[in-house]
Write an enzyme that holds these catalytic residues in place. Structure first.
Site, PDB file in Angstrom:
ATOM      1  N   GLY A  26       0.826  -1.197   0.000  1.00 14.56           N
ATOM      2  CA  GLY A  26       0.000   0.000   0.000  1.00 14.56           C
ATOM      3  C   GLY A  26       0.866   1.256   0.000  1.00 14.56           C
ATOM      4  O   GLY A  26       2.097   1.186  -0.058  1.00 14.56           O
ATOM      5  N   LYS A  34       7.684  -0.149   0.020  1.00 15.92           N
ATOM      6  CA  LYS A  34       7.994  -0.963  -1.162  1.00 15.92           C
ATOM      7  C   LYS A  34       9.106  -0.351  -2.017  1.00 15.92           C
ATOM      8  O   LYS A  34       9.985  -1.077  -2.488  1.00 15.92           O
ATOM      9  CB  LYS A  34       6.734  -1.232  -1.982  1.00 15.92           C
ATOM     10  CG  LYS A  34       5.976  -0.012  -2.449  1.00 15.92           C
ATOM     11  CD  LYS A  34       4.613  -0.390  -3.021  1.00 15.92           C
ATOM     12  CE  LYS A  34       3.887   0.848  -3.534  1.00 15.92           C
ATOM     13  NZ  LYS A  34       3.569   1.814  -2.436  1.00 15.92           N
ATOM     14  N   SER A  35       9.085   0.961  -2.222  1.00 18.06           N
ATOM     15  CA  SER A  35      10.138   1.582  -3.039  1.00 18.06           C
ATOM     16  C   SER A  35      11.492   1.498  -2.343  1.00 18.06           C
ATOM     17  O   SER A  35      12.514   1.222  -2.979  1.00 18.06           O
ATOM     18  CB  SER A  35       9.789   3.046  -3.341  1.00 18.06           C
ATOM     19  OG  SER A  35       8.662   3.120  -4.185  1.00 18.06           O
ATOM     20  N   HIS A  54      11.413  12.155  -4.170  1.00 18.07           N
ATOM     21  CA  HIS A  54      11.814  10.760  -4.349  1.00 18.07           C
ATOM     22  C   HIS A  54      13.173  10.661  -5.034  1.00 18.07           C
ATOM     23  O   HIS A  54      13.997   9.824  -4.664  1.00 18.07           O
ATOM     24  CB  HIS A  54      10.764  10.018  -5.172  1.00 18.07           C
ATOM     25  CG  HIS A  54       9.519   9.701  -4.407  1.00 18.07           C
ATOM     26  ND1 HIS A  54       8.480   8.988  -4.954  1.00 18.07           N
ATOM     27  CD2 HIS A  54       9.144   9.995  -3.141  1.00 18.07           C
ATOM     28  CE1 HIS A  54       7.525   8.853  -4.058  1.00 18.07           C
ATOM     29  NE2 HIS A  54       7.895   9.466  -2.956  1.00 18.07           N
ATOM     30  N   GLU A 101      13.477   7.746 -17.413  1.00 19.53           N
ATOM     31  CA  GLU A 101      12.037   8.009 -17.368  1.00 19.53           C
ATOM     32  C   GLU A 101      11.358   7.230 -18.486  1.00 19.53           C
ATOM     33  O   GLU A 101      11.767   7.302 -19.648  1.00 19.53           O
ATOM     34  CB  GLU A 101      11.769   9.504 -17.549  1.00 19.53           C
ATOM     35  CG  GLU A 101      12.527  10.402 -16.577  1.00 19.53           C
ATOM     36  CD  GLU A 101      12.002  10.320 -15.163  1.00 19.53           C
ATOM     37  OE1 GLU A 101      10.815   9.958 -14.977  1.00 19.53           O
ATOM     38  OE2 GLU A 101      12.779  10.611 -14.225  1.00 19.53           O
TER      39      GLU A 101
END
Length: 199
Positions: A22, A27-28, A67, A82
């Site tokens: 979630g 997770k990243s 980030h 990207e």
């Protein structure tokens, strides 16, 4: 299933992992730990993060910048490219046996394909073709790939038809990607729950 905290082990080269969780589940960061472990395991290795986010507004642009800065501070050797739309192409272009690829994330990529900020998204046939290209790129990949995605199928069913279609498509994508992965990990409060694969 095995619960562990901040494991950094990575499957052998050529094997893939799907990391689900979630929002703010870790997770990243866990994917970045996989990249750091890969880079540290042998000289000459590389790691590339394939970022799928598009900055649709200033808040999202700031989130992306944050980030990027956090990733650079944690794993400075992790290169970023990207690929908000042509994720299958990016996987093929950057695949190499000595390079780990980290995809962050499948959820944004799917949303941009089906519900783009401007214009019409892919129809059912267009999405099926795009998904098939992604799965083929994973099957063919010379790189090990770590894929990050949001587990959004545990909450309330969305009200709109388009949002429900996206939830369904993402759940099916997760199933198909998981079938190609040696390991599937579910993140809960920054703890790893092994769903598939050895510890």
């Amino acid at each position: 299933m095995t619960l562990s905290r901040h494991s950094s082990a990575l499957p052998p080269a050529g094997r893939h992992e799907l990391i689900l969780g979630g929002a703010k589940s870790g997770k990243s960061r866990t994917a970045e730990l996989r990249a750091a472990a890969w880079l540290a395991a042998a000289p000459g290795r590389e790691a590339t993060l394939i970022a799928t986010a598009l900055a649709g507004d200033e808040e999202m642009a700031e989130r992306i910048r944050r980030h990027q800065a956090e990733r650079a501070a944690r794993v400075d050797a992790l290169r970023t490219v990207e690929a908000p739309l042509d994720l299958p192409g990016a996987l093929r272009i950057h695949a190499h046996p000595e390079r780990l690829l980290v995809v962050d994330c499948l959820t944004l990529w799917l949303t941009q394909c089906l519900l783009p900020p401007a214009g019409d998204g892919l129809d059912k046939a267009g999405w099926a073709a795009c998904e098939a290209q992604l799965l083929a790129a994973l099957r063919d990949s010379a790189s090990p790939v770590v894929l990050v995605s949001n587990e959004i199928g545990l909450g309330v069913m969305p009200m709109s038809r388009e949002a429900r279609a996206c939830v369904d498509a993402l759940g099916l994508l997760h199933q198909r990607v998981a079938a190609l992965c040696e390991r599937v990990t579910l993140m809960v409060a920054s703890c790893e729950l092994r769903v598939k694969g050895a510890q």
